[in-house]
Design a protein around this motif. Sequence first.
Motif, mmCIF file in Angstrom:
data_model
loop_
_atom_site.group_PDB
_atom_site.id
_atom_site.type_symbol
_atom_site.label_atom_id
_atom_site.label_comp_id
_atom_site.label_asym_id
_atom_site.label_seq_id
_atom_site.Cartn_x
_atom_site.Cartn_y
_atom_site.Cartn_z
ATOM 1 N N LEU A 38 38.532 36.199 47.287
ATOM 2 C CA LEU A 38 37.183 36.367 47.843
ATOM 3 C C LEU A 38 36.228 35.322 47.278
ATOM 4 C CD1 LEU A 38 36.487 40.235 47.820
ATOM 5 C CD2 LEU A 38 36.782 38.765 49.818
ATOM 6 N N LEU A 39 36.358 35.065 45.986
ATOM 7 C CA LEU A 39 35.491 34.085 45.345
ATOM 8 C C LEU A 39 35.721 32.675 45.900
ATOM 9 C CD1 LEU A 39 35.794 35.421 41.688
ATOM 10 C CD2 LEU A 39 33.726 35.463 43.100
ATOM 11 N N GLU A 40 36.892 32.475 46.519
ATOM 12 C CA GLU A 40 37.189 31.208 47.180
ATOM 13 C C GLU A 40 36.881 31.285 48.671
ATOM 14 O OE1 GLU A 40 41.268 30.353 46.338
ATOM 15 O OE2 GLU A 40 40.931 30.084 44.182
ATOM 16 N N PHE A 50 31.812 47.039 38.897
ATOM 17 C CA PHE A 50 32.789 46.141 39.514
ATOM 18 C C PHE A 50 32.968 46.411 41.009
ATOM 19 C CE2 PHE A 50 37.336 45.132 40.454
ATOM 20 C CZ PHE A 50 37.244 43.750 40.350
ATOM 21 N N ILE A 51 33.265 47.650 41.382
ATOM 22 C CA ILE A 51 33.516 47.975 42.792
ATOM 23 C C ILE A 51 32.296 47.669 43.665
ATOM 24 C CG2 ILE A 51 33.980 49.866 44.417
ATOM 25 C CD1 ILE A 51 35.919 51.014 42.341
ATOM 26 N N PRO A 52 31.073 48.082 43.286
ATOM 27 C CA PRO A 52 29.905 47.723 44.111
ATOM 28 C C PRO A 52 29.688 46.213 44.214
ATOM 29 C CG PRO A 52 29.364 49.534 42.647
ATOM 30 C CD PRO A 52 30.699 49.030 42.214
ATOM 31 N N GLN A 110 29.878 44.056 47.726
ATOM 32 C CA GLN A 110 28.812 43.159 48.183
ATOM 33 C C GLN A 110 29.367 41.767 48.471
ATOM 34 O OE1 GLN A 110 24.654 43.129 46.425
ATOM 35 N NE2 GLN A 110 25.472 41.253 45.542
ATOM 36 N N LEU A 111 30.268 41.303 47.603
ATOM 37 C CA LEU A 111 30.900 39.999 47.812
ATOM 38 C C LEU A 111 31.696 39.998 49.113
ATOM 39 C CD1 LEU A 111 31.729 37.162 46.799
ATOM 40 C CD2 LEU A 111 33.595 38.268 45.530
ATOM 41 N N GLU A 112 32.424 41.070 49.378
ATOM 42 C CA GLU A 112 33.180 41.191 50.629
ATOM 43 C C GLU A 112 32.270 41.015 51.838
ATOM 44 O OE1 GLU A 112 36.918 44.245 49.867
ATOM 45 O OE2 GLU A 112 34.969 45.031 50.445
ATOM 46 N N HIS A 113 31.134 41.684 51.785
ATOM 47 C CA HIS A 113 30.188 41.631 52.900
ATOM 48 C C HIS A 113 29.719 40.202 53.145
ATOM 49 C CE1 HIS A 113 27.045 42.867 55.660
ATOM 50 N NE2 HIS A 113 26.158 42.203 54.926
ATOM 51 N N ALA A 157 34.501 33.928 56.415
ATOM 52 C CA ALA A 157 35.686 33.746 55.570
ATOM 53 C C ALA A 157 36.894 33.296 56.369
ATOM 54 C CB ALA A 157 36.017 35.051 54.852
ATOM 55 N N THR A 158 37.808 32.639 55.661
ATOM 56 C CA THR A 158 39.130 32.312 56.190
ATOM 57 C C THR A 158 40.049 33.490 55.901
ATOM 58 O OG1 THR A 158 38.784 29.979 55.716
ATOM 59 C CG2 THR A 158 41.064 30.703 56.039
#
Length: 307
Positions: free
Chosen positions: A138-140, A208-210, A214-217, A223-224
Amino acid sequence: MSTVITRNYTLLQVMSRFGLSLGFGDKTVAEVCEDSGVETQTFLDVVNFLADEGLEVSSGMIRTLHIPTLMTYLKNAHSYFLDFKFPNIRRKLIESIDCSKNNEIAFLILKFFDAYIEGVRVHMNYENERVFPYVEALLENKMQKNFNIHVFASHHDDIDEKLKELKNIIITYYPTKADNNTFYSVLFDIFTTEKDLAQHNAIENKLFIPAVSQLEHEVSKNATIKEDLPADEEGLSKREKEIVACVAKGMANKEIAETLFISIHTVLTHRKNIAKKLQIHSAAGLTIYAIVNKLVEIDEIKDISLQ
């Protein structure tokens, strides 16, 4: 930093999990963090969260969390529990109680503890091998198919609960002499580890989960899509789940074959596939997995086998 530590020595453990070393002289918290490549605000957020159990986690705090720094903390915590704390407690347990089969209570306490460690190892290895690589992707700016942080959250059990149960069993049923200092020391260790694990769970659940959600959103917008990681527990077939349940009930391979009307060879093949998918290789681990995932009821478990 030295003033912060002397006022609250429990922060020594937090420092270790962030990878911060001692010998920092009169440097500030920010300077110590910067020297070690630790994001200062995330360090302070975790410190404040642990110091104040009633702290309300704001959306602003979640937005500013540095996820790589938080993952470093969680990975190091896993290593602390699995490689240091639990082996140390087990050693002290063996030293302080009669673990021979002649002492049934002591023997069962050790078996219960071993089964518990196996369950925690499965839980933490799942995070190390499944969840953290997902977050790193996700960070990538890459998404994976058929997985998101809510899948993890739905299976994120409170790993401190069974340790609490073990502690209560020891206190209630194991007779000991008042001068058995090693026994009381290990019991104290179990108390403190129970609290430590509860705090570890709280950090994952409330920080961590929240933050990952948020990063997922944010990533999902552009995203690829990346191929998913190998199947885990979500990939178990109906037959494999039936076999896991049978193992948890204490059945031998021959009994499983007779119960499910299949050959022993088929049972062995299924068990090999189950072990590969779940990375669980013991009956004790499968038993805990079956209970957590509601494949069996706890009163159906005859014994916690370590074979």
